[in-house]
Design an enzyme around this catalytic site. Structure first.
Site, PDB file in Angstrom:
ATOM      1  N   HIS A  72       4.145  50.794 -47.090  1.00 41.02           N
ATOM      2  CA  HIS A  72       4.178  51.596 -48.314  1.00 41.02           C
ATOM      3  C   HIS A  72       4.225  50.664 -49.521  1.00 41.02           C
ATOM      4  O   HIS A  72       4.952  49.675 -49.520  1.00 41.02           O
ATOM      5  CB  HIS A  72       5.423  52.490 -48.334  1.00 41.02           C
ATOM      6  CG  HIS A  72       5.383  53.605 -47.335  1.00 41.02           C
ATOM      7  ND1 HIS A  72       6.318  54.608 -47.319  1.00 41.02           N
ATOM      8  CD2 HIS A  72       4.530  53.878 -46.324  1.00 41.02           C
ATOM      9  CE1 HIS A  72       6.047  55.458 -46.334  1.00 41.02           C
ATOM     10  NE2 HIS A  72       4.964  55.025 -45.718  1.00 41.02           N
ATOM     11  N   TYR A 192      11.642  61.072 -53.577  1.00 37.53           N
ATOM     12  CA  TYR A 192      13.036  61.337 -53.923  1.00 37.53           C
ATOM     13  C   TYR A 192      13.046  62.438 -54.975  1.00 37.53           C
ATOM     14  O   TYR A 192      12.465  62.259 -56.059  1.00 37.53           O
ATOM     15  CB  TYR A 192      13.703  60.085 -54.488  1.00 37.53           C
ATOM     16  CG  TYR A 192      13.976  58.995 -53.475  1.00 37.53           C
ATOM     17  CD1 TYR A 192      15.244  58.810 -52.950  1.00 37.53           C
ATOM     18  CD2 TYR A 192      12.954  58.132 -53.056  1.00 37.53           C
ATOM     19  CE1 TYR A 192      15.514  57.801 -52.039  1.00 37.53           C
ATOM     20  CE2 TYR A 192      13.206  57.115 -52.146  1.00 37.53           C
ATOM     21  CZ  TYR A 192      14.488  56.965 -51.638  1.00 37.53           C
ATOM     22  OH  TYR A 192      14.743  55.968 -50.727  1.00 37.53           O
ATOM     23  N   PRO A 280      22.876  55.976 -48.015  1.00 37.70           N
ATOM     24  CA  PRO A 280      21.503  55.696 -47.573  1.00 37.70           C
ATOM     25  C   PRO A 280      20.439  55.843 -48.645  1.00 37.70           C
ATOM     26  O   PRO A 280      19.279  55.512 -48.399  1.00 37.70           O
ATOM     27  CB  PRO A 280      21.290  56.724 -46.450  1.00 37.70           C
ATOM     28  CG  PRO A 280      22.250  57.827 -46.754  1.00 37.70           C
ATOM     29  CD  PRO A 280      23.436  57.189 -47.387  1.00 37.70           C
ATOM     30  N   LYS A 284      19.380  50.448 -47.792  1.00 39.84           N
ATOM     31  CA  LYS A 284      19.849  49.066 -47.719  1.00 39.84           C
ATOM     32  C   LYS A 284      20.628  48.718 -46.455  1.00 39.84           C
ATOM     33  O   LYS A 284      20.835  47.529 -46.176  1.00 39.84           O
ATOM     34  CB  LYS A 284      20.742  48.755 -48.934  1.00 39.84           C
ATOM     35  CG  LYS A 284      19.991  48.731 -50.237  1.00 39.84           C
ATOM     36  CD  LYS A 284      19.071  47.532 -50.317  1.00 39.84           C
ATOM     37  CE  LYS A 284      18.051  47.665 -51.426  1.00 39.84           C
ATOM     38  NZ  LYS A 284      16.691  47.651 -50.963  1.00 39.84           N
ATOM     39  N   TYR A 372      14.480  47.734 -54.541  1.00 41.60           N
ATOM     40  CA  TYR A 372      14.075  48.544 -53.401  1.00 41.60           C
ATOM     41  C   TYR A 372      13.314  47.728 -52.365  1.00 41.60           C
ATOM     42  O   TYR A 372      13.578  47.824 -51.160  1.00 41.60           O
ATOM     43  CB  TYR A 372      13.224  49.737 -53.867  1.00 41.60           C
ATOM     44  CG  TYR A 372      13.196  50.868 -52.865  1.00 41.60           C
ATOM     45  CD1 TYR A 372      14.008  51.986 -53.026  1.00 41.60           C
ATOM     46  CD2 TYR A 372      12.361  50.830 -51.737  1.00 41.60           C
ATOM     47  CE1 TYR A 372      13.981  53.028 -52.123  1.00 41.60           C
ATOM     48  CE2 TYR A 372      12.342  51.864 -50.834  1.00 41.60           C
ATOM     49  CZ  TYR A 372      13.158  52.961 -51.025  1.00 41.60           C
ATOM     50  OH  TYR A 372      13.144  53.978 -50.098  1.00 41.60           O
TER      51      TYR A 372
END
Length: 380
Positions: A72, A192, A280, A284, A372
């Site tokens: 991704h 998200y 979560p 990480k 990220y």
């Protein structure tokens, strides 16, 4: 029995450490309370940071990852009825790979056993003693004497209790209801969603399996949520096309931040969830565990082969710098995206302001993207 490094726990941290040490000629024994079948099927995290992927490839564990992992180059943030993509490739030149934790564990177990590694499952009654002098791991039916012990046995394991520590703990006033569905993903990347009814996350585990989450109250019983209710709520909060399918798994996960300081006592070293937990939202958990053991493998190598204690003396401080960076990022993502039941209209407008800044400012988007995809190992 005697070995150089006794490792408690056959999750990603313990198994990868054993693999890294074996490549440097250092013996280890891994003791795991659960069965091999259980640990290979235990569904956990699925996002691998760029440095994690590079490390796994470097140590010969990239073949199935590269074949089956889903690369991704961004994620989307959805709020106010609109979707905004954060382009990792453009902002950082790097990306992530979606590849389930259980798949990483399968690869590691296969590699250790193929190399003649000593990995023992269904070991009960484990207790650790004499960690400041001559460490020994007792278990039902035997004992293992070691030069050093590594506790990689998770948040509920026995290792952390052997380390005099300060615990930093924060529990969040919500949880995640997660499902694993036999349904082809309709999105190419994670979504998200911030919604007035609560957070939602669209993710995937394979081209046939979808992983989705809903924010729910902390006292939620998963059995109170019918399949139809879950799908209706996901459609409402995500506001995007979703393929429905039979549920393979359903459960509620609490949200907490937890850090143990220090991560070492004598000849006992903690790694992964035995030392720290992150919510979560920032993806990480497994990546922090892998970063821990990369540092620890170097430190133990110089200690055991060269008699140089610089690495082991600095292990805790080195890892905790990265841990606290990940804790902050995970807290920030969680706070920005979830609906706090105690929040008022002022708080919620602050959240929307932060979301708008994140998607409209290249500098703000880059900060999210850099964290990220994973800061380079050794850079924090």
């Amino acid at each position: 029995m005697r070995t150089q490094v006794g490792i408690v726990g056959a999750g990603p941290a313990g198994l990868l450490l054993s693999h890294l040490l074996a490549r440097r000629g250092i013996e280890s024994v891994v003791l795991e309370a659960r069965s091999r079948e259980y640990v290979e099927k235990r569904v956990r995290a699925g996002v691998l940071e760029h440095p994690t992927v590079e490390l796994l490839r470097e140590v010969g564990l990239g073949e199935r990852l590269d074949r089956e992992g889903m690369a991704h180059e961004g994620v989307s943030l959805r709020f106010d009825g609109e979707e905004h993509r954060i382009d990792f490739a453009d902002l950082t030149g790097r990306g992530i790979v979606v590849y389930g934790q259980q798949e990483v564990v399968k690869d590691l177990i296969a590699a250790r056993l193929a190399d003649g590694g000593d990995v023992r499952f269904e070991v009960s009654g484990v207790r650790i003693e004499d960690v400041t002098s001559d460490p020994v791991i007792h278990f039902d039916g035997g004992e293992l004497r070691c030069d050093v012990v590594v506790g990689a046995d998770g948040f509920h394991g026995v290792s952390r209790a052997c380390v005099p520590h300060t615990a930093h703990d924060r529990q969040y006033p919500f949880a995640w209801l997660g499902i694993l569905a036999k349904a082809a993903p309709t999105q190419d990347e994670l979504v998200y969603a911030h919604h007035e009814r609560g957070f939602a996350l669209y993710s995937m585990r394979s081209p046939e399996i979808t992983r989705l989450y809903l924010q729910v109250p902390v006292d939620t019983d998963a059995d109170d949520w019918s399949d139809a209710r879950i799908w209706d709520e996901l459609h409402e909060r995500l506001g995007t096309e979703i393929n429905e399918g039979p549920l393979l798994e359903k459960g509620v996960t609490g949200m907490r931040s937890f850090v143990t300081e220090p991560m070492r006592h004598g000849k006992l070293f903690l790694a992964g969830d035995a030392a720290h937990i992150v919510p979560p939202t920032g993806a990480k958990g497994m990546n922090l565990a892998i970063a821990d053991v990369r540092v620890l493998a170097d430190a133990l190598t110089t200690h055991l082969q060269d008699g140089d204690d610089t690495g082991i003396d600095g292990y805790s401080d080195t890892c905790l710098r990265r841990v606290w960076r990940a804790e902050h990022f995970s807290w920030w993502m969680t706070s920005m995206l979830h609906t706090d039941p105690a929040a008022d209209a002022f708080d919620r407008r602050l959240q929307l302001s932060q979301l708008r800044q994140t998607v409209s400012s290249r500098a703000a988007a880059t900060t999210l993207a850099e964290n990220y995809v994973g800061l380079p190992h050794g850079s924090v």
